[in-house]
Design a protein around this motif. Structure first.
Motif, mmCIF file in Angstrom:
data_model
loop_
_atom_site.group_PDB
_atom_site.id
_atom_site.type_symbol
_atom_site.label_atom_id
_atom_site.label_comp_id
_atom_site.label_asym_id
_atom_site.label_seq_id
_atom_site.Cartn_x
_atom_site.Cartn_y
_atom_site.Cartn_z
ATOM 1 N N ASP A 1 12.910 6.403 11.378
ATOM 2 C CA ASP A 1 12.380 6.786 11.033
ATOM 3 C C ASP A 1 10.623 7.026 10.748
ATOM 4 O OD1 ASP A 1 12.571 9.653 12.124
ATOM 5 O OD2 ASP A 1 12.931 11.379 10.255
ATOM 6 N N GLU B 1 18.966 9.158 9.966
ATOM 7 C CA GLU B 1 17.494 9.943 10.239
ATOM 8 C C GLU B 1 16.852 9.087 9.596
ATOM 9 O OE1 GLU B 1 16.511 14.094 11.884
ATOM 10 O OE2 GLU B 1 18.744 14.480 10.534
ATOM 11 N N ARG C 1 24.591 12.410 16.211
ATOM 12 C CA ARG C 1 23.766 13.485 15.936
ATOM 13 C C ARG C 1 21.919 13.412 15.200
ATOM 14 N NH1 ARG C 1 27.791 17.153 16.240
ATOM 15 N NH2 ARG C 1 27.798 17.607 14.447
ATOM 16 N N ALA C 2 22.549 12.654 14.381
ATOM 17 C CA ALA C 2 20.988 12.251 13.613
ATOM 18 C C ALA C 2 20.375 11.043 13.877
ATOM 19 C CB ALA C 2 21.557 11.570 12.509
ATOM 20 N N LEU D 1 24.543 17.603 24.381
ATOM 21 C CA LEU D 1 23.201 17.191 23.850
ATOM 22 C C LEU D 1 22.463 16.858 24.862
ATOM 23 C CD1 LEU D 1 23.098 14.674 20.543
ATOM 24 C CD2 LEU D 1 22.856 17.465 20.793
ATOM 25 N N ARG E 1 18.449 12.093 17.300
ATOM 26 C CA ARG E 1 17.112 13.028 15.995
ATOM 27 C C ARG E 1 16.009 11.785 16.531
ATOM 28 N NH1 ARG E 1 21.297 16.865 14.368
ATOM 29 N NH2 ARG E 1 20.729 15.291 12.216
ATOM 30 N N ALA E 2 16.643 10.625 15.687
ATOM 31 C CA ALA E 2 15.998 9.932 15.019
ATOM 32 C C ALA E 2 14.964 8.789 15.888
ATOM 33 C CB ALA E 2 16.219 8.891 13.848
#
Length: 280
Positions: free
Chosen positions: A188, A184, A215-216, A258, A219-220
């Motif tokens: 980012d 992440e 998942r990371a 997800l 999210r990123a």
């Protein structure tokens, strides 16, 4: 989410040579699944990667009718790029550019500066041939050699690539050391520096680690993830038999939890999984 399946990565480290006809059968099955991209082979020295010595013969046997999947071939230098762009069916040429000086020498026998000169030359070749150059930023989440590393360093490398007009940039966790937090953090940084650029992720993992890494990445804001059925493969220059590619099965399952579609033909995928167990 766009998925790249990497049978080349899965096969290249195997000591048993897989017959060309078996490779063709397996790749043709994968072409029916609906992956965005298929990392199918490489144009490198057969002394370095003997498993890939038949890439041209494999390519000649592929059935590309009725598939939207794009073919990607890995190269290690300009000569390999010149070979790859000579094939109309190949859409992408992939090159591993390491942010670790030690690993660049181990992987391609060149310094980072020499590799960057190769990248510039390969980008010109790809532009002239209407191909896309995909640059994998190897050791993009750290390295085991003690070479300096930070997300800012990856941003610096990315800036150089973007300045060359390269659109396909994929940070790569070559030895599987990236934690979800590190994944992440890096993406980012990249999205802050390049808000209009879509990045992919080529991650390696120990057994059981893949879902958290996927998942990371989601999210990123990662838009493309590489995987290999069964989690096979990994870099033969990294020398860790337990660290493989993200298992495509786990990527698909995690994205499903997800609510993120992949657009794959799951019946065709199941047949490819069965064939992978026979062939690989």
């Amino acid at each position: 989410m766009l998925l790249t399946e990497c049978p080349r990565d899965a096969m290249q480290g195997l000591t048993r040579f897989i017959p060309t006809t078996d490779k063709i059968r397996y790749l043709n099955a994968l072409l029916k699944v609906g992956f965005d991209t298929l990392d199918f082979g490489s144009f490198v020295s057969p002394k370095a990667v003997p498993q890939m010595q038949d890439t041209a013969e494999v390519l000649a046997g592929l059935d590309l009718t009725g598939t939207q999947t794009k073919l990607l071939a890995i190269v290690a230098n300009r000569r390999g790029a010149e070979q790859a762009i000579g094939y109309e069916a190949i859409r992408y040429v992939g090159f591993p550019l390491s942010v670790s000086e030690t690993f660049q020498q181990r992987n391609t026998n060149k310094s980072i500066q020499e590799a960057l000169a190769d990248v510039a030359a390969m980008q010109r070749l790809c532009q002239q041939a209407d191909k896309g150059l995909v640059v994998y930023l190897s050791m993009g989440f750290g390295n085991p050699y003690g070479d300096s590393y930070s997300p800012a360093l990856v941003v610096d490398f990315t800036t150089r690539l973007v300045d060359l007009g390269i659109r396909h940039i994929i940070p790569s966790d070559t030895v599987g050391t990236a934690t979800p937090t590190a994944i992440e953090a890096l993406f980012d940084h990249l999205s802050d520096a390049f808000p209009f650029h879509a990045f992919g992720a080529h991650l390696h993992a120990l057994p059981g680690e893949a879902p958290a890494k996927v998942r990371a990445a989601v999210r990123a804001g990662v838009k493309r993830i590489d995987g290999a059925i069964g989690g096979l493969g990994g870099c033969p220059m990294a020398a860790d038999s337990l660290t493989g590619n993200l298992p495509t099965e786990e990527i698909i399952a995690t994205l499903g939890t997800l609510g993120i579609p992949t657009g794959l033909d799951m019946a065709a995928f199941s047949r490819a999984v069965e064939l992978s167990r026979e062939v690989l």
